[in-house]
Write a protein that holds these residues in place. Structure first.
Motif, short mmCIF file in Angstrom:
data_model
loop_
_atom_site.label_atom_id
_atom_site.label_comp_id
_atom_site.label_asym_id
_atom_site.label_seq_id
_atom_site.Cartn_x
_atom_site.Cartn_y
_atom_site.Cartn_z
N PHE A 78 0.80 -1.24 0.00
CA PHE A 78 0.00 0.00 0.00
C PHE A 78 0.83 1.28 0.00
CE2 PHE A 78 -2.40 -3.28 2.31
CZ PHE A 78 -3.39 -3.48 1.36
N GLU A 79 2.03 1.24 0.57
CA GLU A 79 2.84 2.46 0.61
C GLU A 79 4.32 2.10 0.47
OE1 GLU A 79 1.96 4.23 4.38
OE2 GLU A 79 3.09 2.74 5.49
N THR A 80 5.09 3.04 -0.02
CA THR A 80 6.54 2.85 -0.18
C THR A 80 7.14 2.49 1.18
OG1 THR A 80 6.52 4.52 -1.91
CG2 THR A 80 8.65 3.98 -0.96
N GLN A 101 8.36 -0.38 -3.68
CA GLN A 101 7.23 0.45 -4.08
C GLN A 101 5.99 -0.43 -4.26
OE1 GLN A 101 7.64 3.64 -4.21
NE2 GLN A 101 9.75 4.09 -4.76
N PRO A 102 4.79 0.10 -3.93
CA PRO A 102 3.58 -0.69 -4.10
C PRO A 102 3.38 -1.11 -5.56
CG PRO A 102 3.12 1.31 -2.84
CD PRO A 102 4.52 1.43 -3.35
N GLY A 103 3.06 -2.36 -5.75
CA GLY A 103 2.74 -2.86 -7.10
C GLY A 103 3.96 -3.18 -7.94
N LEU A 104 5.16 -2.98 -7.40
CA LEU A 104 6.37 -3.23 -8.18
C LEU A 104 7.28 -4.21 -7.43
CD1 LEU A 104 7.11 0.46 -9.26
CD2 LEU A 104 6.21 -1.36 -10.71
N GLY A 121 18.91 -5.12 -15.89
CA GLY A 121 18.05 -6.25 -15.55
C GLY A 121 18.19 -6.64 -14.09
N GLN A 127 9.92 -2.51 -17.98
CA GLN A 127 9.48 -3.67 -17.18
C GLN A 127 8.18 -3.41 -16.39
OE1 GLN A 127 13.03 -4.19 -14.85
NE2 GLN A 127 13.98 -5.49 -16.38
N HIS A 163 6.62 -0.73 -15.51
CA HIS A 163 6.43 0.43 -14.65
C HIS A 163 6.39 1.73 -15.44
CE1 HIS A 163 10.92 0.67 -14.57
NE2 HIS A 163 10.68 1.97 -14.52
N GLY A 186 -5.87 3.79 -3.35
CA GLY A 186 -5.38 4.18 -2.03
C GLY A 186 -3.91 3.86 -1.79
N ARG A 187 -3.21 3.40 -2.85
CA ARG A 187 -1.77 3.13 -2.67
C ARG A 187 -1.00 4.45 -2.76
NH1 ARG A 187 -0.73 -1.48 -7.09
NH2 ARG A 187 -1.75 0.08 -8.39
N THR A 188 0.09 4.58 -1.99
CA THR A 188 0.87 5.82 -2.04
C THR A 188 2.34 5.51 -2.33
OG1 THR A 188 1.19 5.76 0.35
CG2 THR A 188 -0.63 7.10 -0.45
N TRP A 189 2.93 6.39 -3.12
CA TRP A 189 4.34 6.26 -3.48
C TRP A 189 5.11 7.49 -3.02
CZ3 TRP A 189 0.30 4.70 -6.49
CH2 TRP A 189 0.30 3.36 -6.91
N GLN A 190 6.29 7.26 -2.48
CA GLN A 190 7.19 8.36 -2.14
C GLN A 190 8.09 8.65 -3.34
OE1 GLN A 190 9.34 7.34 1.41
NE2 GLN A 190 7.48 7.10 2.60
N THR A 199 8.15 6.17 -9.24
CA THR A 199 8.06 4.95 -10.05
C THR A 199 6.80 4.21 -9.63
OG1 THR A 199 10.46 4.86 -10.02
CG2 THR A 199 9.33 2.89 -10.78
N VAL A 200 5.89 4.02 -10.57
CA VAL A 200 4.60 3.39 -10.24
C VAL A 200 4.33 2.28 -11.25
CG1 VAL A 200 3.71 5.57 -9.32
CG2 VAL A 200 3.21 4.96 -11.68
N PRO A 201 3.43 1.34 -10.93
CA PRO A 201 3.06 0.34 -11.94
C PRO A 201 2.39 1.02 -13.12
CG PRO A 201 2.21 -0.27 -9.76
CD PRO A 201 2.73 1.12 -9.66
#
Lengths: 197, 186
Positions: A91-93, A128-131, A188, B77, B79, B110-114, B157-159
């Protein structure tokens, strides 16, 4: 007389109850201990804030670290345990700071600080979320601590009631290799683990 | 002649009165103890968005803020890279720079990235001038003259699948209010 008996009984009961409470109360460290999620090798283990999987654990007597064209050997009076996997914030970094190897006998070994930071490994990485991101953990320990050890990963050792993921490994003292090389990659996958020779 | 049952009745009444007082006093003591913590927690979390659009100047935390760019670049990749450029003009850059500043990117789930520490190669290639800008905070304001905009940037960097992105900029001194800017529709 009946009144005195009743008072004496009440005092005895209260003393017994207090004694029982005193001796059964959990320690502060138990009350605030991490919330553990368990799993095995190759499984995606989910905690509330992050997920983790371990693909392979290898054991070697010597570790060669190859960065920017130079190789440096790291010897040990014990063995090196190298665990590879993937981690992802949900959910968050976040950063995963705490990594430990828990031996079957309950002895904990923290991540080594002998390997140079030019190799991308835990701790120090940001997730990071989702990565999902490759994860590398390197420990140094006596050979007898290897068999059936558990990898324990958390955001921090200091956050009460936070997530902790424990992955039971299939590492064995019988699989010790003479040497392994960790090579830094420029593109890579951030590293490659190569057997001796 | 004294009625002994009167004394027993009084002590029973006192007992129940004490119990009733406890029912009130215990929650009151707990509330008094935790009130300051609850207030501090509420004051330190962004709860009141100050909405703005890209390119729109808006007053926030004693400065005039403008998010000049909020754009998505293709990463590798699976992102994507999101670059946010923004500026704030204030008569007292020193005061603005003394307040900690937090910049976050959130999506519809609701996801957060720094912000990432080092800009992605995609940013360096497409918007090289963004690298000249500081992250939100003291160094950016220190470089600005009074009344002139402090130039700042943040990249994330986000999906590639992340949708409904919103940039938030929060100055500690202005919390719980924070600046909220949504990604322009493509």
């Amino acid at each position: 007389m009946t009144g005195m008996m009743r008072t004496a009984l009440a005092v005895t009961f209260a003393a017994a109850a207090l004694y029982a409470l005193q001796h059964t109360r959990p320690l502060y460290s138990d009350i605030t201990s991490p919330i553990v999620s368990w799993g095995g090798m190759g499984e995606d283990v989910e905690a509330s804030a992050f997920r983790l999987s371990l693909d392979r654990v290898r054991v070697a007597r010597t570790l060669n670290v190859e960065t920017f064209g130079k190789t440096k050997p790291y010897t040990s009076s014990g063995v090196w345990v190298v665990a590879e996997g993937k981690a992802e914030a949900k959910f968050e970094t976040l950063s995963l700071i705490s990594g430990e190897w828990l031996s079957r006998r309950g002895v904990r070994y923290i991540l080594t600080d002998r390997i140079p930071a030019t190799i991308e490994m835990m701790p120090g990485d940001v997730y990071q979320p989702g990565l999902p991101r490759p994860l590398l953990l390197v420990f140094e320990m006596p050979p007898e601590a290897v068999n059936g050890g558990t990898v324990v990963v958390a955001r921090s050792k200091l956050m009460p009631l936070d997530d902790e993921i424990r992955i039971a490994t299939d590492a064995s003292e019988a699989d010790i290799e003479p040497a392994l090389t960790i090579r830094r990659n420029e593109e890579g996958q951030p590293w490659s683990i190569l057997p001796q020779g | 002649m004294v009625d002994p049952s009167a004394g027993i009745g009084r002590s029973h009444r006192g007992y129940w009165l004490s119990m009733a007082a406890l029912v009130v006093a215990l929650p009151a003591a707990l509330a008094a103890q935790s009130w300051e913590d609850v207030r501090a927690w509420r004051a330190q979390h962004g709860r009141e968005p100050v909405p703005a659009a890209v390119g729109q100047a808006i007053d926030y935390a004693g400065a005039r803020w403008t998010v000049t760019r909020l754009t998505r670049l293709a990463g590798g990749q699976g992102h994507a890279v999101v670059l946010a450029e923004f500026e704030a003009a204030t008569a007292d850059p020193q005061a603005a720079g003394s307040s900690p500043c937090q910049v976050l990117l959130a999506d519809g789930d609701g996801r957060t990235w720094q912000p990432v520490l080092f800009a992605d190669p995609a940013v360096r290639k497409t918007y090289p001038e963004a690298e000249e800008r500081s992250l939100c905070g003291g160094p950016a304001f220190a470089a600005a003259a009074p009344g002139k905009p402090a130039l700042m940037a943040a990249s994330f960097t986000v999906p590639a699948s992340a949708r409904d992105l919103t940039l938030s900029i929060a100055m500690l001194t202005a919390l719980p209010a924070y600046l909220s800017v949504s990604e322009p529709r493509q």
